[in-house]
Design an enzyme around this catalytic site. Structure first.
Site: not given
Ligand code: PBG
Length: 330
Positions: A119, A129, A198, A208, A220, A237, A252, A279, A318
């Site tokens: 990405c 992205c 996603k 972030r 996004r 998708e 996700k 996260s 995590y």
């Molecule tokens: C990159 C990406 C993101 C995450 C994984 N790959 C961030 C986003 O899309 O803003 C998020 C992972 C997380 O929050 O643990 N595109």
């Protein structure tokens, strides 16, 4: 009917409970996300994600060895470059941080599966992205020009020794573009784990900070999915990504989207399904546990069990190292 049927009979004896258990967690199904930045001996804690840090490639080597010792299924690497620019050049360079990280990880523990996030947002100065433009009438990621950038990134990862590449940008056609580039360069065997469904989620907040990838303007929602969209859109998708050559598909975030995980599991039998326990899902629990409001271990294991039960055989989390230790003790 009661009183003939008493479901508590399945619960009185711990051994019966154990016997009736269907969902089991294993460290082998976890993938540990790691954030790599340039330097040596660097371990810069990420304030919003207690227990995680931005680390340099040499420290990454130690982390990967530890993951191997714990039996964790793999690691997914995110690079934080020294220099960001409009197209994320660092990600497309064989000397860039992600290429260095992959080499360090493979050297330290050749048997540990190394997945790379493909990405632009960690590498671009605007934090989006892909390439930015106005062809839609508003500033947003330009779809087709971004495909070329992603294909180049995937090739850098493959040459550095990545075992799996994981495009995460929700760019239409990204899987196909990467598959074609990999095949043309002889990486026919390299699997693609697609972040297929996603969502544009507020649960990515702490990430972030970790990846220093917050969009500098806008958001996004022009590429990631709307949480309120029909669940069928997520299935479309996934279907498209599979048609383009995705080997593993991912949903996700995880916990707020268990319905999507379950639908995908039903709709695509035999397709390895992953979920990203993101996260925000992690940091919320950490914060509440720090205040003594909940028990981190119990909440984490219950969350992972729910994600697994919904249908995700692979979980990016995590908690991978902690959960591996907790499960070892049980
Ligand atoms: C990159 C990406 C993101 C995450 C994984 N790959 C961030 C986003 O899309 O803003 C998020 C992972 C997380 O929050 O643990 N595109």
């Amino acid at each position: 009917m009661f009183p003939t049927t008493r479901l508590r009979r399945l619960r009185y004896h711990p051994a019966v409970r154990e016997l009736a258990r269907e969902t089991r967690l294993s460290a082998a199904n976890f993938i540990l996300p790691l954030f790599v930045r340039p330097g040596e001996g660097v371990r810069e804690p990420i304030a919003a994600m207690p227990g995680h840090a931005q680390i340099s490639p040499d420290v990454l080597a130690d982390e990967v060895r530890e993951a191997a010792a714990l039996g964790i299924g793999g690691v997914i690497l995110f690079g934080i470059p020294a220099e960001k620019d409009a197209r994320g050049s660092d990600a497309m360079s064989d000397g860039g941080i992600i290429a260095q990280a992959v080499r360090a990880a493979k050297q330290a523990a050749p048997d540990v599966l190394v997945v790379t996030d493909v990405c632009c947002c960690e590498y671009t100065d605007h934090g989006h992205c892909g390439e930015i433009g106005r062809s839609t009438g508003r500033m947003d990621v330009e779809n087709d020009p971004t495909l070329e950038l992603l294909a180049r990134q995937a090739l850098v990862h493959a040459r550095a020794g990545a075992d799996v590449v994981a495009p995460s940008g929700m760019i239409d056609g990204m899987v196909g573009a990467i598959r074609r580039a990999l095949d043309a360069a002889g990486f026919l065997h390299l699997p693609i784990l697609s972040y297929a469904a996603k969502y544009a989620s507020a649960f990515y907040g702490p990430f972030r900070e970790a990846a220093e990838s917050a969009p500098q303007f806008g958001d996004r929602r022009g590429y990631q999915m709307d949480p309120a969209a029909a669940a069928g859109q997520a299935m479309r998708e996934i279907e498209l990504d599979l048609a383009e050559g995705a080997d593993i598909v991912m949903v996700k975030p995880a916990l707020p989207y268990l319905d999507i995980i379950r639908l995908a599991w039903e709709r695509f039998p035999g397709v390895p399904l992953a979920a990203y326990n993101v996260s925000g899902e992690y940091s919320m629990v950490k914060a509440a546990a720090e205040r003594g409001w909940i028990d981190e271990k119990l909440v984490a294991l219950e969350s992972l069990t729910a994600i697994r039960r919904a249908g995700a055989g692979i979980i990016l989390t995590y908690w991978a190292k902690d959960a591996a230790r907790w499960l070892e003790k049980e």
